[in-house]
Motif scaffolding. Sequence first.
Motif, PDB file in Angstrom:
ATOM      1  N   TRP A  35      -0.759   5.056  -3.034  1.00 19.36           N
ATOM      2  CA  TRP A  35      -0.073   3.961  -2.364  1.00 19.36           C
ATOM      3  C   TRP A  35       1.194   4.489  -1.686  1.00 19.36           C
ATOM      4  O   TRP A  35       1.735   5.529  -2.034  1.00 19.36           O
ATOM      5  N   ALA A  36       1.669   3.713  -0.720  1.00 16.45           N
ATOM      6  CA  ALA A  36       2.957   3.958  -0.049  1.00 16.45           C
ATOM      7  C   ALA A  36       3.005   5.315   0.647  1.00 16.45           C
ATOM      8  O   ALA A  36       4.058   5.948   0.706  1.00 16.45           O
ATOM      9  N   GLY A  40       2.961  -0.200   5.528  1.00 12.53           N
ATOM     10  CA  GLY A  40       1.988  -1.218   5.173  1.00 12.53           C
ATOM     11  C   GLY A  40       1.695  -2.199   6.300  1.00 12.53           C
ATOM     12  O   GLY A  40       2.552  -2.456   7.156  1.00 12.53           O
ATOM     13  N   GLY A  56       0.161   0.321   1.605  1.00 14.50           N
ATOM     14  CA  GLY A  56       0.519   1.564   2.261  1.00 14.50           C
ATOM     15  C   GLY A  56      -0.532   2.651   2.202  1.00 14.50           C
ATOM     16  O   GLY A  56      -0.200   3.829   1.997  1.00 14.50           O
TER      17      GLY A  56
END
Length: 271
Positions: A35-36, A40, A56
């Motif tokens: 993630w990230a 996003g 993300g």
Amino acid sequence: MKVPLSLKIAIGIIASLLVFAFILPNFAPYDPRRWATVPGDEPPSLTYPFGTTTVGQDLFWLSSYALRNSIILGILTASISVTIAFLLGSFAGFVRGSVSRNALTLLIDSFCLIPGLPVLIVLAYSWRKFLSPVLIALILSIFGWAWPSRSVRSLILSLRERSFTYTSLLSGFGMMRIFFYEYLPYIIRWLAVSFLGLLNWAIGMETTIAVFGLSTLEEATIGSIIYWALQYQSILRGVWWWVTFPILLLAILIVTLYELSKIISEFTGVK
């Protein structure tokens, strides 16, 4: 024999999907599961061809990784199911004793009558803490072998009544020799078509249970991408690409596999 144009097109599409799923992920600039890693909710663009997710993730790289997992799961399920179907179906077609034949036929018919999806949901929920792609493939295989096994049994029983079988027996050939030299080539052609059908079925079933949150959510599959998109209400928030591209890839794969199995069936004379 001339290869039909439709077969060439289907093989070309499948080859493109395999390149996308198995070769492209090796060139990913980052782990697509993390993630990230990118901004996003970015819409599709030259930088992010499929857009990005709310958490993300680059959906282009994530989809290629997920498609690979879905195909591997489908291949594993189809391989196990076809192997069981071949062994049990062949044995049921050749067994002599009426009691053994009836018992094996009853076993095969019983599994054919089991409603796969409800039982699969119950099993997936019961073992949800231990789910992995391999375990899901094993669970799917429980329901995937029965119908092909019944068909293999019917094929052998039909072939045993053909004139060439009696001719071979009168010529001094044993049943095992007849099986390997006469029956097996036809059965293998039929199992090849059945393999594609089981591959299609397994991918569809995994996607179905994943939408309910009952698949392996730690490993990305097409179904798990759709699940997280629904959890984050992507459609209501206008993040349409999070659902659209995975579903489009899934639809192309399933339709092409179906058409490929139908074309091969007609091309090889397998009914």
